[in-house]
Design an enzyme around this catalytic site. Structure first.
Site, short mmCIF file in Angstrom:
data_model
loop_
_atom_site.label_atom_id
_atom_site.label_comp_id
_atom_site.label_asym_id
_atom_site.label_seq_id
_atom_site.Cartn_x
_atom_site.Cartn_y
_atom_site.Cartn_z
N ASP A 151 -2.81 2.46 -6.15
CA ASP A 151 -1.79 2.54 -5.10
C ASP A 151 -1.72 1.33 -4.17
O ASP A 151 -1.04 1.38 -3.14
CB ASP A 151 -2.01 3.81 -4.26
CG ASP A 151 -3.34 3.81 -3.53
OD1 ASP A 151 -4.21 2.97 -3.85
OD2 ASP A 151 -3.51 4.64 -2.63
N GLU A 152 -2.38 0.23 -4.51
CA GLU A 152 -2.25 -0.95 -3.67
C GLU A 152 -2.47 -2.22 -4.48
O GLU A 152 -3.16 -2.22 -5.50
CB GLU A 152 -3.21 -0.91 -2.47
CG GLU A 152 -4.67 -0.86 -2.84
CD GLU A 152 -5.59 -0.95 -1.63
OE1 GLU A 152 -5.27 -1.69 -0.68
OE2 GLU A 152 -6.63 -0.28 -1.64
N ASP A 168 0.86 -1.19 0.00
CA ASP A 168 0.00 0.00 0.00
C ASP A 168 0.90 1.24 0.00
O ASP A 168 1.66 1.47 0.94
CB ASP A 168 -0.89 -0.02 1.24
CG ASP A 168 -1.97 1.05 1.21
OD1 ASP A 168 -2.18 1.66 0.13
OD2 ASP A 168 -2.61 1.27 2.25
#
Length: 351
Positions: A103-104, A8
């Site tokens: 983003d993860e 993350d």
């Protein structure tokens, strides 16, 4: 036993802005919204978070908490480019990658021979490589199943990692609040608390048949997660097609004003979830869902190019007036259908 990593990125959009403009590094900044107090915050950097600014917060509230907050409109192409680079770094260690947003992502490194097969060292090396090549920090969780890896990635933020080994799982679950399990929202957690269920250990001692009777499929998932069971694979082919938020109500509602107030509360969360996947908020369709007190479910949606609260309220009011028939409403939901990637490329080329 599987080895799952959840990576993350730390306040990703804001981090990209600070990297590209060092003057922003030590001041409170947030992505999304405007000084006219419209919209919601997509993400905020850590200086802004010290003032209480959070994702999904209305911009007006963020400015009250931090009047000197610098608001940035966001640069989707820059975030997308960084995300693709990060994805390429993941692929150096495993082909089993499941992106959840820009983003993860989940990584299954069970069969990886890098770092002598140590998931902990692989996560460490991935994070260091991301920093070396992009000057961005990432946090990671390492565990034998997906949901625990996701929880773990939040336990040593920013720029850290946390490991839950198979031997650690029983002790870790004992005191884990149910609200920490992905998919257990505030309303569900509050309802469970009225039943005396606050932690995974509480659910472990509870009768499964009663959980199934009260919650159906959700009861089964809750029971499994409380035992540390999560058989979901890291899915390389995952392509998110829709995003939604909903609220099951403690009591039925009968007035339109009550329904509208719930939509006002749900909308910022829908906007936040969509912004994680589509910062430009472009969509194919959006719609509403109502469940009545006779358990009948109705949905209504239509083509709409960009997320719009006003349009969702109009659609909900039409659905309320035409389909309710005097019945009480026990669930309100909002959802969007995402553009097919090929169609989106064609639309963008045509602009």
């Amino acid at each position: 036993m599987r080895k799952i990593i959840h990576v993350d990125m730390d306040c990703f959009y804001a981090a990209v802005e600070m990297r590209d403009n060092p003057a922003l590094r030590d001041i409170p900044i947030a992505i999304g919204g405007s000084r006219e107090r419209r919209g919601v915050i997509s993400t905020a950097n850590y200086p802004a978070r010290k003032f209480g600014v959070r994702s999904a917060m209305p911009t007006g509230m963020a400015l009250k908490l931090c009047p000197h907050l610098t608001l940035l409109p966001g640069r989707f192409e820059a975030y997308k480019e960084a995300s693709q680079h990060i994805r390429e770094i993941f692929s150096r260690y495993t082909s089993r990658i499941e992106p959840l947003s820009l983003d993860e992502a989940y990584l299954d490194v069970t069969d990886s021979t890098y770092c002598h097969g140590s998931a902990t060292l692989i996560a460490q090396e991935i994070r260091q490589t991301i920093f070396n090549e992009l000057q961005l920090t990432a946090s990671a969780g390492i565990a034998p199943v997906k949901f625990l890896a996701k929880i773990a990635s939040d336990l040593n933020k920013p720029n850290g990692q946390y490991v839950i080994t198979p031997a650690d799982v029983p002790e870790f679950l004992k005191t884990l609040p149910l609200g920490k399990i992905p998919g257990v929202g505030k309303v569900s957690a509050a309802r469970l608390e009225t039943m005396g269920l606050r932690t995974c250990e509480d659910v472990q001692k509870y009768d499964l048949a009663m959980l199934l009777k009260r919650f159906g499929k959700f009861g089964r998932v809750l029971w499994e997660r409380s035992q540390g069971i999560d058989e979901r694979d890291v899915n390389n082919e995952r392509l998110r097609k829709s995003i939604g938020v909903e609220r099951t109500l403690a009591e039925d509602i009968h007035e339109w004003a009550e329904c509208e107030a719930i939509i006002e509360r749900l909308y910022p969360e829908l906007e936040r979830r969509l912004a994680k996947v589509k910062p430009d908020l472009l969509i194919a369709r959006q719609g509403v869902k109502l469940k009545f007190n006779d358990f009948q479910l109705t949905t209504q949606e239509h083509v709409w190019p960009r997320l719009s609260k006003d349009d969702l309220i109009t659609t909900a009011r039409k659905t309320w007036n035409e389909r309710r028939g005097g019945r009480g409403v026990r669930l309100v939901g909002l959802h969007v259908t995402l553009l097919d990637p090929q169609l989106e490329r064609q639309l963008l080329l045509g602009l």
